[in-house]
Design a protein around this motif. Structure first.
Motif, mmCIF file in Angstrom:
data_model
loop_
_atom_site.group_PDB
_atom_site.id
_atom_site.type_symbol
_atom_site.label_atom_id
_atom_site.label_comp_id
_atom_site.label_asym_id
_atom_site.label_seq_id
_atom_site.Cartn_x
_atom_site.Cartn_y
_atom_site.Cartn_z
ATOM 1 N N UNK A 115 -11.389 19.494 5.921
ATOM 2 C CA UNK A 115 -11.458 20.217 7.330
ATOM 3 C C UNK A 115 -11.331 19.302 8.474
ATOM 4 N N UNK A 116 -11.016 17.920 8.592
ATOM 5 C CA UNK A 116 -10.600 17.103 9.624
ATOM 6 C C UNK A 116 -9.243 17.174 10.054
ATOM 7 N N UNK A 117 -8.916 16.843 11.136
ATOM 8 C CA UNK A 117 -7.404 16.666 11.566
ATOM 9 C C UNK A 117 -6.976 15.408 11.032
ATOM 10 N N UNK A 118 -5.926 15.348 10.389
ATOM 11 C CA UNK A 118 -5.278 14.010 9.914
ATOM 12 C C UNK A 118 -5.119 12.853 10.730
ATOM 13 N N UNK A 119 -4.803 13.289 12.097
ATOM 14 C CA UNK A 119 -4.250 12.656 13.319
ATOM 15 C C UNK A 119 -5.817 11.849 13.748
ATOM 16 N N UNK A 120 -6.956 12.693 13.700
ATOM 17 C CA UNK A 120 -8.325 12.113 13.962
ATOM 18 C C UNK A 120 -8.543 11.274 13.010
ATOM 19 N N UNK A 121 -8.480 11.580 11.672
ATOM 20 C CA UNK A 121 -9.121 10.847 10.695
ATOM 21 C C UNK A 121 -8.546 9.404 10.715
ATOM 22 N N UNK A 168 -6.892 5.785 2.797
ATOM 23 C CA UNK A 168 -8.148 6.488 2.930
ATOM 24 C C UNK A 168 -7.976 8.138 2.867
ATOM 25 N N UNK A 169 -9.051 8.793 2.341
ATOM 26 C CA UNK A 169 -8.908 10.255 2.357
ATOM 27 C C UNK A 169 -9.310 10.835 3.770
ATOM 28 N N UNK A 188 0.823 -1.260 0.128
ATOM 29 C CA UNK A 188 0.028 0.005 -0.029
ATOM 30 C C UNK A 188 0.956 1.330 0.015
ATOM 31 N N UNK A 189 0.645 2.126 -0.738
ATOM 32 C CA UNK A 189 1.405 3.507 -0.854
ATOM 33 C C UNK A 189 1.263 4.073 0.462
ATOM 34 N N UNK A 190 2.329 4.881 0.864
ATOM 35 C CA UNK A 190 1.991 5.774 2.161
ATOM 36 C C UNK A 190 1.028 6.692 1.877
ATOM 37 N N UNK A 191 0.279 7.228 2.786
ATOM 38 C CA UNK A 191 -0.423 8.422 2.710
ATOM 39 C C UNK A 191 0.584 9.499 2.868
ATOM 40 N N UNK A 192 0.197 10.758 2.367
ATOM 41 C CA UNK A 192 0.729 11.978 2.591
ATOM 42 C C UNK A 192 0.792 12.709 3.917
ATOM 43 N N UNK A 193 -0.101 12.087 4.660
ATOM 44 C CA UNK A 193 -0.293 12.759 6.172
ATOM 45 C C UNK A 193 -1.206 14.160 6.498
ATOM 46 N N UNK A 194 -1.626 14.538 4.989
ATOM 47 C CA UNK A 194 -2.614 15.594 4.898
ATOM 48 C C UNK A 194 -3.789 15.210 4.351
ATOM 49 N N UNK A 235 2.744 7.018 11.519
ATOM 50 C CA UNK A 235 3.074 7.159 10.239
ATOM 51 C C UNK A 235 3.184 8.717 9.614
ATOM 52 N N UNK A 236 2.911 9.479 10.761
ATOM 53 C CA UNK A 236 2.858 11.017 10.678
ATOM 54 C C UNK A 236 4.569 11.183 10.913
ATOM 55 N N UNK A 237 4.987 12.335 10.084
ATOM 56 C CA UNK A 237 6.368 12.767 10.419
ATOM 57 C C UNK A 237 6.443 13.438 11.949
ATOM 58 N N UNK A 238 7.598 13.138 12.580
ATOM 59 C CA UNK A 238 7.792 13.795 13.799
ATOM 60 C C UNK A 238 7.223 13.110 14.806
ATOM 61 N N UNK A 239 6.451 11.899 14.809
ATOM 62 C CA UNK A 239 5.966 11.045 15.792
ATOM 63 C C UNK A 239 6.866 10.096 16.076
ATOM 64 N N UNK A 240 7.335 9.900 17.243
ATOM 65 C CA UNK A 240 8.383 8.868 17.992
ATOM 66 C C UNK A 240 7.812 7.939 18.786
ATOM 67 N N UNK A 241 6.915 8.602 19.486
ATOM 68 C CA UNK A 241 6.119 7.413 20.504
ATOM 69 C C UNK A 241 4.763 7.654 20.889
ATOM 70 N N UNK A 242 3.932 6.794 20.994
ATOM 71 C CA UNK A 242 2.618 6.723 20.943
ATOM 72 C C UNK A 242 1.962 6.390 22.210
ATOM 73 N N UNK A 243 1.181 6.808 23.221
ATOM 74 C CA UNK A 243 0.586 6.624 24.292
ATOM 75 C C UNK A 243 -0.813 6.192 24.133
ATOM 76 N N UNK A 244 -1.549 5.112 24.581
ATOM 77 C CA UNK A 244 -2.727 4.753 24.370
ATOM 78 C C UNK A 244 -3.311 4.874 25.754
ATOM 79 N N UNK A 245 -4.327 5.768 25.833
ATOM 80 C CA UNK A 245 -5.368 5.612 27.069
ATOM 81 C C UNK A 245 -6.624 5.396 26.811
ATOM 82 N N UNK A 246 -7.104 4.713 28.075
ATOM 83 C CA UNK A 246 -8.575 4.313 28.000
ATOM 84 C C UNK A 246 -9.036 4.947 29.384
ATOM 85 N N UNK A 247 -10.394 5.734 28.835
ATOM 86 C CA UNK A 247 -10.789 6.476 29.965
ATOM 87 C C UNK A 247 -9.800 7.475 30.728
ATOM 88 N N UNK A 248 -8.910 7.780 30.186
ATOM 89 C CA UNK A 248 -7.875 9.009 30.642
ATOM 90 C C UNK A 248 -6.808 8.295 31.513
#
Length: 213
Positions: A113-119, A108-109, A77-83, A190-203
């Motif tokens: 007007x949506x935030x790419x991270x949220x999308x 996926x597109x 799959x070709x990478x997305x452009x992040x935008x 997949x977004x440039x500059x993202x090095x770590x991801x923290x996953x929370x559930x209910x804060x």
């Protein structure tokens, strides 16, 4: 008088019903299935743990890079452009060896007007389409998680935090393995500059929400 009361009661019940989810299309550029508008929201960022706790409970993108879909006989799959486009990740099972928790499945597109991270997170929570399942992709995300409320924020130092509403814990098979976490890390990594991801559930950090730490 009784007729009027009955009519008013029926109108109130009808107004309170949520519309069923719409069916999404398939294909490399298909949008994620549409989902009902969530009635609740994830906890605000002010309710999150301290930055040090978030950092300690985050996963390095470099360590959890997605696998090669070709190992499962699936196309690249070709990478997305992040935008304007982002990639969705599912698991798959190679002909031999252990299952791969996250491989690129489709691009996926990003809605206008949506935030790419949220999308990216919303598309991830929608899970695999029926066509993708038949092709060999696997995901425990799906119709039950598609409308899960969440908050996603990019913090300094390359850290991104995604906080899923606690209702996701009610979905069968979600977070019974590491697959969902790795797919979310891949989606945000997949977004440039993202090095770590923290996953929370209910804060709360995922391991606390699951009672594992």
């Amino acid at each position: 008088m009784l007729v009027l009361l009955a009519a008013a009661w029926l109108a109130g019940c009808t107004a309170g019903q949520s519309p069923p989810p719409e069916s999404g299309g398939d294909g490399a550029e298909a949008s994620a299935p549409a989902a009902p508008v969530p009635a609740t929201t994830a906890p605000p960022q002010s309710a999150w743990p301290a930055r040090q706790v978030l950092q300690e409970n985050s996963l390095a993108v470099a360590t959890y890079r997605p696998g090669d879909p070709g190992a499962c006989g699936l196309p690249a799959v070709q990478p997305g452009d992040g935008r304007s486009t982002v990639v969705v990740f599912h698991g798959c099972e190679p002909g031999s060896g252990p299952a791969l928790d996250a491989v690129a499945a489709r691009r996926v597109p990003v809605p206008a007007g949506a935030d790419p991270l949220e999308a990216a997170v919303r598309a991830q929570l929608a899970g695999a389409t029926e066509a993708e399942k038949q092709a060999g992709y696997r995901s425990n995300f799906g119709q039950g998680t598609a409308a899960t409320p969440f908050t996603v924020r990019r913090l300094d130092g390359g850290l991104v935090v995604v906080d899923l509403h606690s209702s996701i814990r009610q979905q069968r098979m979600v977070f019974v393995s590491n697959a969902e976490t790795k797919q979310l890390v891949a989606a945000l990594g997949q977004f440039p500059g993202v090095e770590r991801v923290a996953v929370l559930v209910g804060g709360q950090p995922l391991c606390r929400a699951l009672g594992q730490c």
